[in-house]
Scaffold this active site. Structure first.
Site, PDB file in Angstrom:
ATOM      1  N   ARG A 142      63.476 -59.995  28.138  1.00 19.29           N
ATOM      2  CA  ARG A 142      64.723 -60.742  28.013  1.00 19.29           C
ATOM      3  C   ARG A 142      65.913 -59.918  28.504  1.00 19.29           C
ATOM      4  O   ARG A 142      66.800 -60.426  29.202  1.00 19.29           O
ATOM      5  CB  ARG A 142      64.917 -61.159  26.553  1.00 19.29           C
ATOM      6  N   LEU A 160      54.642 -61.441  19.916  1.00 15.55           N
ATOM      7  CA  LEU A 160      55.542 -62.264  20.716  1.00 15.55           C
ATOM      8  C   LEU A 160      56.797 -62.509  19.892  1.00 15.55           C
ATOM      9  O   LEU A 160      56.717 -62.676  18.675  1.00 15.55           O
ATOM     10  CB  LEU A 160      54.893 -63.610  21.075  1.00 15.55           C
ATOM     11  N   ASP A 161      57.957 -62.524  20.531  1.00 14.51           N
ATOM     12  CA  ASP A 161      59.191 -62.827  19.812  1.00 14.51           C
ATOM     13  C   ASP A 161      59.084 -64.189  19.140  1.00 14.51           C
ATOM     14  O   ASP A 161      58.344 -65.073  19.591  1.00 14.51           O
ATOM     15  CB  ASP A 161      60.385 -62.831  20.762  1.00 14.51           C
ATOM     16  N   ARG A 162      59.831 -64.361  18.073  1.00  9.56           N
ATOM     17  CA  ARG A 162      59.761 -65.595  17.297  1.00  9.56           C
ATOM     18  C   ARG A 162      59.985 -66.832  18.163  1.00  9.56           C
ATOM     19  O   ARG A 162      59.321 -67.859  17.987  1.00  9.56           O
ATOM     20  CB  ARG A 162      60.807 -65.544  16.163  1.00  9.56           C
TER      21      ARG A 162
END
Length: 359
Positions: free
Chosen positions: A280, A171-173
Site C-alpha cells: 500500500r 493479510l490486512d483486514r
C-alpha cells in the site's frame, strides 16, 4: 476458562454473578449475530489483562486509563475503579492509587466487537496439517485490537472446529485473498523456513488510481511503521549516504501492470520483503495508491493521533460503507436475537463499539 466473579457495582446479573471470559474461551457459533449483511458478535463480559509499562508508572490508576485509553470518558474510569471493574494485582484500589512498573492490571468490561462482512470464510482445501481458506475483506486474520471473535481464526474455530491454527502469512483486514494456516507448530515452522529461504512467493492483485507504467516497476524504498498512528510511511533517500539517517526498514516490491482504462489500473504486486502495509505504501509512493484505500489516498489522509483515534477507527468510514454495501446472500437474517446489556457499559445498547482505543 470461564469463571464467575461477584460484582460490587453495576453490571451484575440478577443473581449477582457475571461470567467473565478470557482469551482462553473459544468462540462459539451462537456468539454471532447476522444483520443487514454484517456479522456482529453478541457483546460479552471480558477480562482484559495488561502489565504496567515503564512510561505508565507513577500515574494514578484513573489518569493512566483516561490518558492511554480514550474510548471511554473519565467518569467511567472513576466508577470502574471504585466498583472493582479495574483492579491491580487482583485487588480493588482507590482512585488515587499510583501504579508501579510491571504490576498486573485487570479491566473487566462488557466487550463490543466491530462488525465485519457476513460473507463466510470459505475453506478451499483441508489437509491433516494445512488448511487453505478464502478471506473476505473487512475481517482481520487473528485477534488484534478490538477484534477477537470476529476474526478469520475465531470464525474457523466457531463454525468449523478448526483449532489450533497457525497463520503462515497475514493479510490486512481490508484485503481479501488466499490464506494458508498450519494446523500444528512443526508445519508452521517448516513454512517459516521456506518463506525465509525464498521458496514461497506471495502475489497480490490491486486496483490503483491512474494509468500505471507499462514496464515493470521496482520500488526500493524503506518502510517506517508508526504503531501509534497505525500507518507506515515511505522514506526516500540514499541509505549509503552518511548525512541521511533512515529509520525505516529496507523494503522492495515489484509491480507489473495487467490492464488499465486510463482512470484505474489492475496491477500485479510481488513483495520481495514483508513490511507492514508495504504494498500500500509503495503504491502510494509510486503515485498510484490503491483505489479504495482510505488510509493511504493522499487527499483523504487522517491524523489519528490528533483525534485520539486508532487506525481502524480512522478508516472506519470506508470499511463500514464497504461492509454495508455487501448484501447478505448466504446467511439468514436474525433480527430478533436478544443480547444482555450492562448498565456500566459505555457502548450498550449498541451491538458495535462507538470507537476509540480500549483496554
Amino acid at each position: 476458562m470461564k469463571r464467575k466473579r461477584k460484582e460490587e457495582g453495576g453490571g451484575a446479573s440478577e443473581e449477582g454473578e457475571v461470567v467473565w471470559q478470557t482469551p482462553l474461551n473459544p468462540p462459539e457459533r451462537q456468539d454471532y449475530i447476522f444483520r443487514e449483511g454484517r456479522r456482529y458478535v453478541a457483546p460479552y463480559h471480558f477480562e482484559f489483562i495488561s502489565h504496567v509499562k515503564s512510561r505508565w508508572a507513577g500515574k494514578t490508576i484513573v489518569d493512566l486509563f483516561a490518558h492511554e485509553f480514550k474510548g471511554r470518558p473519565y467518569e467511567y474510569y472513576v466508577s470502574a475503579v471504585e466498583c472493582g471493574r479495574i483492579q491491580v494485582e487482583g485487588r480493588v484500589v482507590p482512585v488515587s492509587y499510583i501504579v508501579k512498573s510491571s504490576e498486573k492490571i485487570s479491566h473487566f468490561v462488557h466487550r463490543h466487537e466491530p462488525p465485519v462482512t457476513s460473507h463466510g470464510v470459505s475453506i478451499l482445501q483441508k489437509e491433516p496439517d494445512v488448511v487453505t481458506v478464502c478471506k473476505p475483506a473487512s475481517i482481520p486474520v487473528h485477534p488484534c485490537g478490538q477484534y477477537r471473535k470476529n476474526t478469520v481464526v475465531g470464525i474457523l474455530q466457531a463454525e468449523h472446529g478448526l483449532a489450533p491454527l497457525f497463520p503462515v502469512h497475514r493479510l490486512d483486514r481490508l484485503v481479501s485473498g488466499l490464506l494458508i494456516f498450519a494446523r500444528n507448530a512443526s508445519k508452521a515452522d517448516l513454512f517459516r523456513q521456506q518463506i525465509e529461504g525464498g521458496l514461497v512467493q506471495k502475489r497480490y492483485i490491486a486496483m490503483v488510481v491512474g494509468e500505471f507504467p507499462e514496464n515493470e516497476l521496482e520500488v526500493n524504498v524503506n518502510i517506517n511503521y508508526d504503531a501509534r498512528e497505525g500507518r507506515s510511511t515511505a522514506e526516500a533517500g540514499d541509505p549509503t549516504c552518511d548525512t541521511v539517517l533512515l529509520k525505516g526498514k529496507a523494503a522492495c516490491t515489484k509491480f507489473t501492470r495487467i490492464s488499465t482504462n486510463g482512470t484505474h489500473s489492475i496491477v500485479l504486486c510481488e513483495p520481495v520483503t514483508g513490511r507492514t502495509h508495504q504494498i500500500r505504501v509503495h503504491l502510494q509512493f509510486s503515485g498510484h495508491p490503491i483505489a479504495n484505500d482510505m488510509l493511504y489516498l493522499s487527499e483523504q489522509r487522517t491524523n489519528r493521533s490528533a483525534e485520539g483515534m486508532v487506525a481502524d477507527k480512522a478508516v472506519g468510514l470506508s470499511s463500514e460503507s464497504s461492509v454495508s454495501d455487501i448484501r447478505q446472500n448466504d446467511k439468514e437474517e436474525e433480527p430478533c436475537i436478544e443480547f444482555s446489556t450492562d448498565p456500566m457499559c459505555t457502548n450498550c445498547p449498541n451491538l458495535a463499539p462507538k470507537g476509540g482505543k480500549f483496554l
